[in-house]
Design an enzyme around this catalytic site. Sequence first.
Site, PDB file in Angstrom:
ATOM      1  N   ASP A   1      14.950   2.998   3.958  1.00 50.83           N
ATOM      2  CA  ASP A   1      14.082   2.143   3.165  1.00 50.83           C
ATOM      3  C   ASP A   1      14.718   1.818   2.007  1.00 50.83           C
ATOM      4  O   ASP A   1      14.481   0.596   1.567  1.00 50.83           O
ATOM      5  CB  ASP A   1      12.862   3.175   2.751  1.00 50.83           C
TER       6      ASP A   1
ATOM      7  N   ALA B   1       2.166   3.997   3.336  1.00 54.27           N
ATOM      8  CA  ALA B   1       1.307   3.369   4.624  1.00 54.27           C
ATOM      9  C   ALA B   1       2.520   2.917   5.500  1.00 54.27           C
ATOM     10  O   ALA B   1       2.148   2.268   6.458  1.00 54.27           O
ATOM     11  CB  ALA B   1       0.586   2.428   4.134  1.00 54.27           C
TER      12      ALA B   1
ATOM     13  N   PRO C   1       0.831  -1.155  -0.035  1.00 53.60           N
ATOM     14  CA  PRO C   1       0.179   0.091  -0.188  1.00 53.60           C
ATOM     15  C   PRO C   1       0.780   1.227   0.024  1.00 53.60           C
ATOM     16  O   PRO C   1       2.012   1.242   0.791  1.00 53.60           O
ATOM     17  CB  PRO C   1      -0.966  -0.033   1.342  1.00 53.60           C
TER      18      PRO C   1
ATOM     19  N   LEU D   1       5.280   1.103   4.818  1.00 50.60           N
ATOM     20  CA  LEU D   1       5.733  -0.154   4.293  1.00 50.60           C
ATOM     21  C   LEU D   1       6.693   0.087   3.269  1.00 50.60           C
ATOM     22  O   LEU D   1       7.140  -1.080   2.603  1.00 50.60           O
ATOM     23  CB  LEU D   1       4.715  -1.184   3.883  1.00 50.60           C
ATOM     24  N   GLY D   2       7.132   1.354   2.896  1.00 48.60           N
ATOM     25  CA  GLY D   2       8.334   1.346   1.909  1.00 48.60           C
ATOM     26  C   GLY D   2       7.998   1.114   0.451  1.00 48.60           C
ATOM     27  O   GLY D   2       8.805   0.812  -0.197  1.00 48.60           O
ATOM     28  N   SER D   3       6.621   1.524   0.219  1.00 49.24           N
ATOM     29  CA  SER D   3       6.286   1.356  -1.179  1.00 49.24           C
ATOM     30  C   SER D   3       7.273   2.120  -2.210  1.00 49.24           C
ATOM     31  O   SER D   3       7.616   1.756  -3.057  1.00 49.24           O
ATOM     32  CB  SER D   3       4.926   1.657  -1.607  1.00 49.24           C
ATOM     33  N   SER D   4       7.411   3.463  -1.900  1.00 50.37           N
ATOM     34  CA  SER D   4       8.212   4.111  -2.844  1.00 50.37           C
ATOM     35  C   SER D   4       9.531   3.503  -2.965  1.00 50.37           C
ATOM     36  O   SER D   4      10.159   3.263  -4.386  1.00 50.37           O
ATOM     37  CB  SER D   4       8.073   5.382  -2.609  1.00 50.37           C
ATOM     38  N   ALA D   5      10.207   3.232  -2.039  1.00 50.11           N
ATOM     39  CA  ALA D   5      11.626   2.645  -1.978  1.00 50.11           C
ATOM     40  C   ALA D   5      11.483   1.327  -2.793  1.00 50.11           C
ATOM     41  O   ALA D   5      12.512   1.325  -3.628  1.00 50.11           O
ATOM     42  CB  ALA D   5      12.041   2.405  -0.538  1.00 50.11           C
TER      43      ALA D   5
HETATM   44  O1  PMV Z   1       6.537   6.104   6.043  1.00 55.58           O
HETATM   45  P1  PMV Z   1       8.036   5.746   5.442  1.00 55.58           P
HETATM   46  O2  PMV Z   1       7.978   4.372   5.366  1.00 55.58           O
HETATM   47  O3  PMV Z   1       8.409   6.596   4.348  1.00 55.58           O
HETATM   48  O4  PMV Z   1       9.061   6.029   6.744  1.00 55.58           O
HETATM   49  C1  PMV Z   1       9.399   7.391   7.026  1.00 55.58           C
HETATM   50  C2  PMV Z   1      10.518   7.092   8.057  1.00 55.58           C
HETATM   51  C3  PMV Z   1      10.966   8.386   8.599  1.00 55.58           C
HETATM   52  O5  PMV Z   1      12.129   8.156   9.700  1.00 55.58           O
HETATM   53  C4  PMV Z   1       9.716   9.130   9.420  1.00 55.58           C
HETATM   54  C5  PMV Z   1      11.626   9.562   7.712  1.00 55.58           C
HETATM   55  C6  PMV Z   1      12.854   8.826   7.039  1.00 55.58           C
HETATM   56  O6  PMV Z   1      13.032   9.311   5.954  1.00 55.58           O
HETATM   57  O7  PMV Z   1      13.423   8.120   7.428  1.00 55.58           O
END
Ligand code: PMV
Length: 328
Positions: free
Chosen positions: A164, A115, A112, A117-121
Amino acid sequence: MTLSSAPGKVYLFGEHAVVYGEPAVPCAIELRARVEANRRDDGKLRVHAEDLTLDGFTVEYGGRTDERPDVDVSESLVSAAMGYVDEAIEQVRDVTGEDDVGFDVTIESDIPLGAGLGSSAAVVVAAIDAATRELGVTLEVDELAERAYRTEYEVQDGQASRADTFCSATGGAVRVEGDDCRSIDAPDLPIVIGFDGGAGDTGKLVAGVRDVREEYGFAADTVEAIGDVVRTGEDVLAEGDLEELGRLMDFNHGLLSALGVSSRSLDAMVWAARDAGAYGAKLTGAGGGGCIVALDPTSETETALSFTPGCEDTFRAELAEEGVKRLA
Ligand code: PMV
């Protein structure tokens, strides 16, 4: 045609504090984004995206983000699909020296959007890997992680940690502290995810923590305390003591909550998991909405979450030992 996949992740510990140089421990999970790349000689980029929170759309454009395509989905979803892929392809052009190359890119994802869970990465890692291989260049995993990080850094205006992208490229559990990223050993974790169907605004949430940290010394201490939880958590992870790991996840959630990045639905899911006997539970990622991660080897947490108002979906997630997979 080339096809690569890359996994999403949960944060066992350390989101937000990682932005201030504290360590974090994300862990790759078997939910994947798959990206297919086909070379185009007209220099254009055509993206077709399908995932859980996007019904599926196709856009074609000249390959510059300022030429926004006219499609009937919200701007943020277009940015998600286009901004990341566009910058990923810029990285591909840069690393291969093929400045004018274009691609047909097809994205299919189990993860998703937005949310935690790192979808964009996952999309970025798989896209860079597939598109470079389509040009006959196979990147080392470290270089792939670096290019994926640069992509997120550009798209997110410098607000990106390496967590990520490194985790998605290498798989397994990793430890990230500033620029230092490494794989660490982790036992097989009984991960349960709860998803509230929503998404948090990472930029806003990161800014909120920055403000409160500047305003109050005790908020800065809270960020440091998260770092202490992570350092303790790393040792406990190596020992494989799930009970203590859960306790530390509970602690980490409390500190994130104090910093203002939890939400009613995230808290409701965390408490449902705890009441169901999970070892521990916390939000994962930026917060504000999205997912929680709980540890429970039994089916109790999933059952409890499926009856929790505000929880839209719950599922088990295996740790993904492998990061990027070269499928074709
Ligand atoms: O919500 P996500 O998976 O993009 O994680 C963000 C994590 C943060 O520590 C809030 C920001 C970051 O870039 O590390």
